[in-house]
Design a protein around this motif. Sequence first.
Motif, PDB file in Angstrom:
ATOM      1  N   GLN A 120       0.826  -1.207   0.000  1.00 25.29           N
ATOM      2  CA  GLN A 120       0.000   0.000   0.000  1.00 25.29           C
ATOM      3  C   GLN A 120       0.871   1.273   0.000  1.00 25.29           C
ATOM      4  N   SER A 152      -0.532   0.059  -4.407  1.00 26.52           N
ATOM      5  CA  SER A 152      -1.896  -0.151  -3.956  1.00 26.52           C
ATOM      6  C   SER A 152      -2.408   1.038  -3.158  1.00 26.52           C
ATOM      7  N   ARG A 181      -2.265  -2.887  -7.907  1.00 23.26           N
ATOM      8  CA  ARG A 181      -2.496  -4.253  -7.427  1.00 23.26           C
ATOM      9  C   ARG A 181      -3.957  -4.665  -7.465  1.00 23.26           C
ATOM     10  N   GLU A 182      -4.856  -3.687  -7.553  1.00 22.22           N
ATOM     11  CA  GLU A 182      -6.283  -3.995  -7.568  1.00 22.22           C
ATOM     12  C   GLU A 182      -6.952  -3.364  -8.783  1.00 22.22           C
ATOM     13  N   ASP A 202       0.606  -8.993  -6.993  1.00 20.34           N
ATOM     14  CA  ASP A 202       1.537  -8.661  -5.935  1.00 20.34           C
ATOM     15  C   ASP A 202       2.840  -9.409  -6.217  1.00 20.34           C
ATOM     16  N   ARG A 322      -8.509  -5.004  -2.066  1.00 25.09           N
ATOM     17  CA  ARG A 322      -7.382  -5.836  -2.487  1.00 25.09           C
ATOM     18  C   ARG A 322      -7.697  -7.320  -2.382  1.00 25.09           C
TER      19      ARG A 322
END
Length: 375
Positions: A120, A152, A181-182, A202, A322
């Motif tokens: 993050q 993220s 990542r999302e 990831d 996530r």
Amino acid sequence: MKIAIMTQPLGKNYGGIMQAFALQKVLRDMGHEAVTVDYNSKQPGFLYSKARLAYRLAKKVTGKRKAAINFEKNIGFFTQDNQNFIDSNIIQSKYIDNDRDLKKHFKKNKYQAVIVGSDQTWRPKYSPNIYNYYLNFLVNRKKIKRIAYASSFGVDNWEYSAEETKKCAKLAILFDAISVREQSGIELCKKHLGVDSECVLDPTMLLDKEDYLELIGDRYKEGKSEGVYTYFLDSNEDKVTAAQYVADKLNTHTYKCQAKRSLDDLSSKDLNDYRIPDVQDWLASFANAEFILTDSFHGMVFSIIFGKPFLVIANKERGSARFESLLKILSLDSRLISSSYGVDSGNLNGIDWIKVNKNLLNEREKSLSFISNFI
């Protein structure tokens, strides 16, 4: 190519350590010279420290705090085993705690590229200085490639202030390539930063199970999986009860691999209660489990990597986007439950690992292509 990796401070969090290890290993396996920048923002000022001391003293006097007043000075002891792993397995720069030294470091080392990621890194509340993770210290260094890998936001809503949004948007357009990542991160990038991005895995999922088994060594009990392993970042009585329910259904026991007390729990005088087990033991706990119950993103990730039946409890405070994004990509939506009350005998098995691993390999190929295409 000489590459710097900008990620969050390492030491306390297993997931943060492992994503840093994995990204550096991938880059080095590709033939690059990768260095993780050991950066943390400067500690709070004098007045803040005095206010904190007064608060601790008040708690101590009223009997609400058993831990020593200078408890925080023992962080090095609590994280010693993690630090040993980092020192042995992750190549880092010298320690840096301010913008001036950060600029000097990059000027001196002549990196050809810098990668921001993963975890993050683009969540303001989790990053020491959010502008650093948009590379504000490189605004006049046009020859360095700027890449975000699996950065993220943690959540699917925008947490930046108006000023942060304005400044970060100006910095984001200077990047050569951005990945998140999302899936929700793609929309956030477009809507608030005005940049395009793509969704990647990831870094921990870019490595094979065998890469982690090599780290675990003889801690891995091949063919002897047993027990319900619990990895909770926010443990409570309901989650513990749910884990015992699963163990009873599977006719086994529960176990964990965490410090006896979290660093937020100051009710013990014994410093050993706060010591964090080493990384290899943590990894082995996943590899040796019969079933896993977790509320952690990387707890979920390593359940998948080791091919273990699992359930993940949504951790809304820490960000559930996530969880949802990865599980949807891998056709594992049913493994996410909204609370510990969602655990029942009907969702303890039933994972089609052939399908999951096929999806994982496809996503891994796309993610590795993103790295190789832009480095």
